[in-house]
Write a protein that holds these residues in place. Sequence first.
Motif, short mmCIF file in Angstrom:
data_model
loop_
_atom_site.label_atom_id
_atom_site.label_comp_id
_atom_site.label_asym_id
_atom_site.label_seq_id
_atom_site.Cartn_x
_atom_site.Cartn_y
_atom_site.Cartn_z
N GLU A 55 55.28 43.70 28.94
CA GLU A 55 55.67 43.64 27.53
C GLU A 55 55.20 44.89 26.79
O GLU A 55 55.94 45.48 25.99
CB GLU A 55 55.07 42.38 26.90
CG GLU A 55 55.48 42.12 25.46
CD GLU A 55 56.95 41.77 25.33
OE1 GLU A 55 57.51 42.00 24.24
OE2 GLU A 55 57.54 41.29 26.32
N ARG A 56 53.93 45.31 27.09
CA ARG A 56 53.43 46.53 26.45
C ARG A 56 54.23 47.76 26.88
O ARG A 56 54.51 48.65 26.07
CB ARG A 56 51.95 46.71 26.80
CG ARG A 56 51.02 45.74 26.08
CD ARG A 56 49.56 46.19 26.16
NE ARG A 56 49.12 46.28 27.54
CZ ARG A 56 48.58 45.27 28.22
NH1 ARG A 56 48.43 44.09 27.64
NH2 ARG A 56 48.18 45.44 29.46
N LYS B 189 57.38 47.81 27.83
CA LYS B 189 58.67 47.74 27.16
C LYS B 189 58.56 48.20 25.71
O LYS B 189 59.41 48.96 25.21
CB LYS B 189 59.18 46.31 27.24
CG LYS B 189 60.59 46.12 26.69
CD LYS B 189 61.03 44.67 26.88
CE LYS B 189 62.42 44.48 26.30
NZ LYS B 189 62.85 43.06 26.44
N GLN B 190 57.49 47.71 25.04
CA GLN B 190 57.28 48.12 23.65
C GLN B 190 57.05 49.63 23.55
O GLN B 190 57.55 50.29 22.62
CB GLN B 190 56.08 47.37 23.07
CG GLN B 190 56.33 45.89 22.86
CD GLN B 190 55.11 45.16 22.35
OE1 GLN B 190 54.05 45.78 22.18
NE2 GLN B 190 55.25 43.85 22.12
N GLU C 282 60.35 51.39 23.96
CA GLU C 282 61.14 51.26 22.73
C GLU C 282 60.62 52.21 21.65
O GLU C 282 61.40 52.83 20.93
CB GLU C 282 61.10 49.81 22.24
CG GLU C 282 61.90 48.86 23.11
CD GLU C 282 61.81 47.43 22.63
OE1 GLU C 282 61.03 47.20 21.67
OE2 GLU C 282 62.50 46.54 23.19
N ARG C 283 59.25 52.31 21.58
CA ARG C 283 58.69 53.24 20.59
C ARG C 283 59.07 54.68 20.93
O ARG C 283 59.39 55.48 20.03
CB ARG C 283 57.16 53.09 20.55
CG ARG C 283 56.70 51.85 19.79
CD ARG C 283 55.23 51.97 19.38
NE ARG C 283 54.36 52.09 20.53
CZ ARG C 283 53.79 51.07 21.16
NH1 ARG C 283 54.04 49.83 20.74
NH2 ARG C 283 52.99 51.26 22.19
N GLU D 38 62.63 55.22 20.00
CA GLU D 38 62.74 55.32 18.55
C GLU D 38 62.28 56.70 18.07
O GLU D 38 62.88 57.30 17.16
CB GLU D 38 61.89 54.21 17.91
CG GLU D 38 61.94 54.17 16.39
CD GLU D 38 63.29 53.78 15.85
OE1 GLU D 38 63.57 54.07 14.67
OE2 GLU D 38 64.10 53.18 16.61
#
Length: 826
Positions: A651-652, A654-655, A658-659, A662
Amino acid sequence: RRKQEKSSGINAEWPLRPGTTFAIVFVLRELFRSMPTVSELRLKFLTLRHYLHQQLLVFLARPDAPQILKVVGGVAVVIAVFIVWNLSSAIAAVISYHRDPISYLREFYNPDTPRYVDTSAFRTPEHKIMDFDAYKNELFKLNQYNTYLSDKTPINRKTKDPRSEGCRMRARSLTPDDKLAPTSIIIIMHNEELSALLRTLISILNNTPMNSLKEIILVDDKSNRFELGSQLDKELRQFPFVRLIRNSKREGLIRSRIIGAKAAVGKILIFLDSHVEALEGWYQPIVSRIMEDPKTVVCPIIVSIDHTTMEVHANGGTSVWGGFDWDMKFTWEPLPPRENQRRGFDDAAPIRSPTMAGGLFGMDKDYFFELGAYDPGMKIWGGENMEMSFRIWMCGGAIEINTCSFVGHIFRKPGMKQSTPVEETALQQNVKRVVEVWLDDYKEAFYNAAPSHRNVAEGDTVSRTLLRQRLKCRSFSWFLREVYPDKPRPGRDFIAYGQVRGPGDQCMDSMGIDPGRRVGVYACHGKGYAQFWKFHLNGVLMNGDHCLDGDGTNPRNVVMFECHGLGGNQQWFLTEDGRIQHAGSGKCLTHDGRFLMLLDCDDDERFVWKFNGMSEELLEKFYVIYSKQFGYFTKKQKEENKKKAEQDRLERKKQLEERNKEKERKQIEEAAAKKAEEERIRREEERAKDEADKAKAAEKAKEEEKKKALEKELEELREWKRMKAEKQKREEEKQKQLDDELEKMRKEQELERKRREKEIEDMKREKELEEMKREKELEEKRRLAEERKELEEKKKEEEERKKELKEKLRDEERKEKETEKKNWRR
């Protein structure tokens, strides 16, 4: 009788003539039981005389009457005169005092004139040559209580009324004494001490209304002591209503009670032990309640008679009820809140108890036999109280402890007498019969608690099973749900239970539940009792109603104490591989071959313990509650934690991706914006260049000004990005600092809580030691005062006895002189 009194040192004035007068008074008591007035007494006596006269006429009308009269005439006249003389003296005494004849017998039991039993003739020659202390110890071993002091205690002593004010008020609304149902009291004895037995009988007669008591049945189960033979027969001649039944062979408590119940003629049966003392007001509440509801079995409050001092502790007992452990051992347990609420918080209200101790209770005779009496397949004693308790509740009856009825009971000193192999086998068979007939789906809980009973032969239980079907009894699950919902049970309250087998194939043994006594290990016997342990969901390890208590500072101080429910030294943790870890010290439980001890945990097998029964579901629940506190996780928990950590990592990741995306998107947008800005500037420059020809000087200055503004804007944009990054970094550092402070505060709170619990425990222990010391000093002072008082009373009695003897001698001399004068005159 007077000669016997003088030889034994007893001084009591008899209100009636000696000889057959006592027997005649007993006959009168039966003939004139409902004697309200003296005139009616005279009328009944005349009726009796008329009846005897008619019988005499019939006798004289026989053809052979003259020959018979020649032979027995003189003897008949002498006997008739003797009987009439004694009857006249008895009737005259009753008419003079206007009392019931039985009140004269009460003079013999009057506590104001202490009476004792002279037991010196009962002792063997070996006892007589013993040292005094050794002699007292031998007597103590004989009955497991202070036999010497029992013989020195008056058999007709006075005890204080233990009833509360609420009970005394309730006594006014009970059934009047003259309307109580006739009752038979059944007492079973085997080698009972004579002084304790006589004290039992006299206390019953002194505190029981005579117009309701039908009889006292004393069943002697083949006693072999000298004083319980002809001497007992001689003593029992003094007691009205007592009927002695002697078994031709040893039947045991259970079958002897059946014999007594079959011989009883009363409507209500009251069973008592042979070493009790009935206290004031004990009888009426039991009989009145049974008359109201014949299907209610009523037990009195059992107060303790100290086995050392023989003192009656007539207090307590109104806040407990009868329970049981899963090894079928009877236990006293505190009343749950729901029962107090049902009673309206009234101490005088009866307690609906799940089980009864079985030694002292009252029951309707018809209901006793309708319910199946005792199980005739049971032998000697043991288990009958559990069987009867389950049968009463499951088959439509009820058990009540009447808190206004008190009976003292000598609880023998524990651990002095070992059961014989025959008694032990009988107890196991009896308990097995109870389990097989009444426990239904809960049999396995018993066998895990007492595994040695699996191979015990219970005998034929078909008749008891058919009895249960005939009575349409409910299931044991109903009993636990409706009658005893507070009962802790395997699978709901116990993580593990049964015998705890440790290193060296030895089992954890409480060595008798005495507070402060060290807990040891013993060869596994599989019978439960001292080896039946329960590991509760709240982390306490119990034997009976006491908890295992450990001291981390002293590794050998592993003892039994009353459960306080505060954790601390009584908090334990059971690991997946069988280690029992102490919460306070973090050390593990092991033993040195005799006693338990706490040592630093390692992977050695000496720390591994195994319970008979285990609930995996509750164990998982226990680990969820306490794993963080102890830092211990099972394999399943470790796998779940590993999966959770992997999910968190993904999860980290993936985050983070995504960051990054972005961030790249923003960079592209910023680059595009910059490019578009540059393109705009270029077009403006071209346009400016086109116009430069018109106003080159003016436009050149304006262009430079615009260029400076653009650079300033770019600088502000870069500053904004830098400030944003710093702000984000500060927020992350602040969050991390908050997490560290929270963790530190949590640890400090945990340490403070443990410190407070330890201080509370230490203060409690110091207070208990001080109280024990004060009680010991008070007891010593009381004992010395009683001894001084006893010596003074003996001196006083001796002086009074001498004075009375002198007076009697003077009276006798005066009477002899008067007789001589009369003879001389005649």
